[in-house]
Design a protein around this motif. Sequence first.
Motif, PDB file in Angstrom:
ATOM      1  N   TRP A  29       0.828  -1.207   0.000  1.00  0.00           N
ATOM      2  CA  TRP A  29       0.000   0.000   0.000  1.00  0.00           C
ATOM      3  C   TRP A  29       0.864   1.260   0.000  1.00  0.00           C
ATOM      4  O   TRP A  29       0.503   2.282  -0.574  1.00  0.00           O
ATOM      5  CB  TRP A  29      -0.936  -0.008   1.194  1.00  0.00           C
ATOM      6  CG  TRP A  29      -2.164  -0.854   0.956  1.00  0.00           C
ATOM      7  CD1 TRP A  29      -2.443  -2.075   1.476  1.00  0.00           C
ATOM      8  CD2 TRP A  29      -3.251  -0.520   0.105  1.00  0.00           C
ATOM      9  NE1 TRP A  29      -3.631  -2.546   1.016  1.00  0.00           N
ATOM     10  CE2 TRP A  29      -4.170  -1.586   0.147  1.00  0.00           C
ATOM     11  CE3 TRP A  29      -3.538   0.584  -0.702  1.00  0.00           C
ATOM     12  CZ2 TRP A  29      -5.338  -1.596  -0.562  1.00  0.00           C
ATOM     13  CZ3 TRP A  29      -4.730   0.578  -1.414  1.00  0.00           C
ATOM     14  CH2 TRP A  29      -5.603  -0.506  -1.345  1.00  0.00           C
ATOM     15  N   LYS A  30       2.000   1.186   0.678  1.00  0.00           N
ATOM     16  CA  LYS A  30       2.917   2.341   0.692  1.00  0.00           C
ATOM     17  C   LYS A  30       3.509   2.592  -0.700  1.00  0.00           C
ATOM     18  O   LYS A  30       3.794   3.716  -1.069  1.00  0.00           O
ATOM     19  CB  LYS A  30       4.040   2.104   1.707  1.00  0.00           C
ATOM     20  CG  LYS A  30       3.584   2.125   3.161  1.00  0.00           C
ATOM     21  CD  LYS A  30       4.749   1.862   4.092  1.00  0.00           C
ATOM     22  CE  LYS A  30       4.299   1.860   5.566  1.00  0.00           C
ATOM     23  NZ  LYS A  30       5.435   1.584   6.464  1.00  0.00           N
ATOM     24  N   MET A  31       3.690   1.513  -1.510  1.00  0.00           N
ATOM     25  CA  MET A  31       4.296   1.652  -2.833  1.00  0.00           C
ATOM     26  C   MET A  31       3.310   2.183  -3.876  1.00  0.00           C
ATOM     27  O   MET A  31       3.725   2.772  -4.880  1.00  0.00           O
ATOM     28  CB  MET A  31       4.831   0.292  -3.301  1.00  0.00           C
ATOM     29  CG  MET A  31       6.051  -0.187  -2.530  1.00  0.00           C
ATOM     30  SD  MET A  31       7.489   0.862  -2.830  1.00  0.00           S
ATOM     31  CE  MET A  31       7.748   0.513  -4.560  1.00  0.00           C
ATOM     32  N   LYS A  32       2.032   1.977  -3.696  1.00  0.00           N
ATOM     33  CA  LYS A  32       1.058   2.357  -4.714  1.00  0.00           C
ATOM     34  C   LYS A  32       1.075   3.845  -5.065  1.00  0.00           C
ATOM     35  O   LYS A  32       1.041   4.212  -6.255  1.00  0.00           O
ATOM     36  CB  LYS A  32      -0.345   1.923  -4.284  1.00  0.00           C
ATOM     37  CG  LYS A  32      -0.580   0.435  -4.475  1.00  0.00           C
ATOM     38  CD  LYS A  32      -2.005   0.060  -4.144  1.00  0.00           C
ATOM     39  CE  LYS A  32      -2.223  -1.444  -4.406  1.00  0.00           C
ATOM     40  NZ  LYS A  32      -3.615  -1.856  -4.087  1.00  0.00           N
ATOM     41  N   PRO A  33       1.125   4.783  -4.122  1.00  0.00           N
ATOM     42  CA  PRO A  33       1.191   6.208  -4.511  1.00  0.00           C
ATOM     43  C   PRO A  33       2.410   6.528  -5.361  1.00  0.00           C
ATOM     44  O   PRO A  33       2.342   7.344  -6.291  1.00  0.00           O
ATOM     45  CB  PRO A  33       1.227   6.935  -3.163  1.00  0.00           C
ATOM     46  CG  PRO A  33       0.621   5.980  -2.202  1.00  0.00           C
ATOM     47  CD  PRO A  33       1.035   4.621  -2.667  1.00  0.00           C
ATOM     48  N   ILE A  34       3.529   5.868  -5.066  1.00  0.00           N
ATOM     49  CA  ILE A  34       4.748   6.113  -5.855  1.00  0.00           C
ATOM     50  C   ILE A  34       4.564   5.640  -7.283  1.00  0.00           C
ATOM     51  O   ILE A  34       4.943   6.315  -8.243  1.00  0.00           O
ATOM     52  CB  ILE A  34       5.957   5.412  -5.187  1.00  0.00           C
ATOM     53  CG1 ILE A  34       6.160   5.955  -3.767  1.00  0.00           C
ATOM     54  CG2 ILE A  34       7.202   5.583  -6.031  1.00  0.00           C
ATOM     55  CD1 ILE A  34       7.260   5.245  -2.996  1.00  0.00           C
ATOM     56  N   VAL A  35       3.970   4.449  -7.427  1.00  0.00           N
ATOM     57  CA  VAL A  35       3.731   3.909  -8.778  1.00  0.00           C
ATOM     58  C   VAL A  35       2.777   4.805  -9.551  1.00  0.00           C
ATOM     59  O   VAL A  35       2.984   5.099 -10.742  1.00  0.00           O
ATOM     60  CB  VAL A  35       3.169   2.477  -8.677  1.00  0.00           C
ATOM     61  CG1 VAL A  35       2.759   1.974 -10.063  1.00  0.00           C
ATOM     62  CG2 VAL A  35       4.195   1.548  -8.056  1.00  0.00           C
ATOM     63  N   VAL A  36       1.703   5.266  -8.883  1.00  0.00           N
ATOM     64  CA  VAL A  36       0.739   6.157  -9.538  1.00  0.00           C
ATOM     65  C   VAL A  36       1.410   7.445  -9.981  1.00  0.00           C
ATOM     66  O   VAL A  36       1.182   7.959 -11.091  1.00  0.00           O
ATOM     67  CB  VAL A  36      -0.446   6.451  -8.603  1.00  0.00           C
ATOM     68  CG1 VAL A  36      -1.334   7.548  -9.191  1.00  0.00           C
ATOM     69  CG2 VAL A  36      -1.254   5.184  -8.366  1.00  0.00           C
ATOM     70  N   LEU A  37       2.269   8.007  -9.116  1.00  0.00           N
ATOM     71  CA  LEU A  37       2.969   9.245  -9.449  1.00  0.00           C
ATOM     72  C   LEU A  37       3.876   9.058 -10.663  1.00  0.00           C
ATOM     73  O   LEU A  37       3.922   9.905 -11.569  1.00  0.00           O
ATOM     74  CB  LEU A  37       3.783   9.713  -8.232  1.00  0.00           C
ATOM     75  CG  LEU A  37       4.583  11.013  -8.428  1.00  0.00           C
ATOM     76  CD1 LEU A  37       3.643  12.168  -8.743  1.00  0.00           C
ATOM     77  CD2 LEU A  37       5.403  11.320  -7.171  1.00  0.00           C
ATOM     78  N   MET A  38       4.603   7.927 -10.691  1.00  0.00           N
ATOM     79  CA  MET A  38       5.495   7.663 -11.811  1.00  0.00           C
ATOM     80  C   MET A  38       4.710   7.503 -13.109  1.00  0.00           C
ATOM     81  O   MET A  38       5.111   8.009 -14.170  1.00  0.00           O
ATOM     82  CB  MET A  38       6.310   6.391 -11.536  1.00  0.00           C
ATOM     83  CG  MET A  38       7.344   6.549 -10.415  1.00  0.00           C
ATOM     84  SD  MET A  38       8.236   5.006 -10.086  1.00  0.00           S
ATOM     85  CE  MET A  38       9.058   4.770 -11.648  1.00  0.00           C
ATOM     86  N   CYS A  39       3.592   6.809 -13.056  1.00  0.00           N
ATOM     87  CA  CYS A  39       2.765   6.637 -14.254  1.00  0.00           C
ATOM     88  C   CYS A  39       2.231   7.976 -14.751  1.00  0.00           C
ATOM     89  O   CYS A  39       2.165   8.239 -15.961  1.00  0.00           O
ATOM     90  CB  CYS A  39       1.596   5.688 -13.966  1.00  0.00           C
ATOM     91  SG  CYS A  39       2.113   3.972 -13.683  1.00  0.00           S
ATOM     92  N   THR A  40       1.837   8.845 -13.797  1.00  0.00           N
ATOM     93  CA  THR A  40       1.340  10.168 -14.173  1.00  0.00           C
ATOM     94  C   THR A  40       2.414  10.984 -14.868  1.00  0.00           C
ATOM     95  O   THR A  40       2.179  11.639 -15.894  1.00  0.00           O
ATOM     96  CB  THR A  40       0.828  10.913 -12.934  1.00  0.00           C
ATOM     97  OG1 THR A  40      -0.163  10.124 -12.274  1.00  0.00           O
ATOM     98  CG2 THR A  40       0.235  12.261 -13.322  1.00  0.00           C
TER      99      THR A  40
END
Length: 425
Positions: A29-40
């Motif tokens: 769950w901690k990694m998901k915001p980072i992945v979303v940010l990178m995709c954006t």
Amino acid sequence: MEHDLPSIKSWKSLVKRRNNAQEGGKSSWKMKPIVVLMCTVLLIFWYKTTNIQYEQTEIEETDYPFEMAKESEPVSEKLKGLPFGIMQPRSDLELKPLWSSSSLRSKSGELTNRNLLAMPVGLKQKDNVDAVVKKFLPANFTVILFHYDGNMDQWWDLEWSSKAIHIVAHNQTKWWFAKRFLHPDIVSIYDYVFLWDEDLGVENFNPEKYLRIVKTAGLEISQPALHPNSTEVHHRITVRSRTKIFHRRVYDSRGNMKCSNASEGPPCTGFVEGMAPVFSRSAWFCTWNLIQNDLVHGWGMDMKLGYCAQGDRSKKVGIVDSEYIFHQGIQTLGGTGYPDKKNSARSGVNRRRGSATFDSRTEIRRQSTWELQAFKERWNQAVAEDKNWADRSSSTRNRIGKNRRLKRSSVIPSLVQRKAEETTT
């Protein structure tokens, strides 16, 4: 009973696995915001890059509309060695002096209301061409002559000859010359292009008056009307009307081609013939692309010129009656021009004797007929293959409008009937 109960070690291992699973879920769950940010970020980068490439393509197509689509590298790559401000993608046919005074140099960029007369010429029509050019030069026309018989030196005795541009290519047609020497980027400074034959009498024609009528009427493609006594008249729409300044259609019930108010296409309306067409700058841009590089006689093009009229061909194409010409119908390209009685008699004797004689006019007509068929096939194939092309001719629009009216007329009674049924219930 003791064996049925789990041991303390097994309880400890079970608790440990559960804790590890919870910790793993928390870390994911901690990694998901980072992945979303990178995709954006990647999406924004891709969008910006694509947008820049699209804008660059638009600029290139605007500046260089005639670059071939199959070039191995983009235009920007070929020009990257030049600063943008120094590039001049267009030219003209204006003659430049080897030297000039300071006053002339200061006015060198002032080219307004320029028009172009282009004609294929042969020495046998020298006197007639002389009369035509003398009408056009005083009206601020640039003149370019295409010498199809190779005889250029014998034109220098005419007073205006040094003011004209002369191009020589043996036995080539008007459309061959036009495709190769009247590229839209070369003639873009000219408001109108007159692409005329050499056998036209201009005793009753004034170029300046003609252009005033064309501009007032909003004609993008036009031609002067033909004197009724002209040697060759192929379509009645081109014949002069004594009571009109100009006309856009003809009414004729004779022959196979019936022309009435219901007629929406050539040769009843939206039509000029190939001997004396006049094009606006925009119409010539389109027409040059319509000319087939290898079909040099141009047969069949007159029926399609209306598609280059920059709008409704029944309104943008017309015949000017008040300024008219006389078509002499003298065919000199590839032949002898005026018939020679001795040669005619000799060829007649040869035919009677059964010997084979070469008739260049017959061969030219045979080639022209073949080119006409080839042009029709290319047009039909292009229409079938181009799914984005839409026929915007007046006949098509009227047919669509008629279908819509029919649909509305069929819908209205059903609506009325439905309303009546609702009222009775």
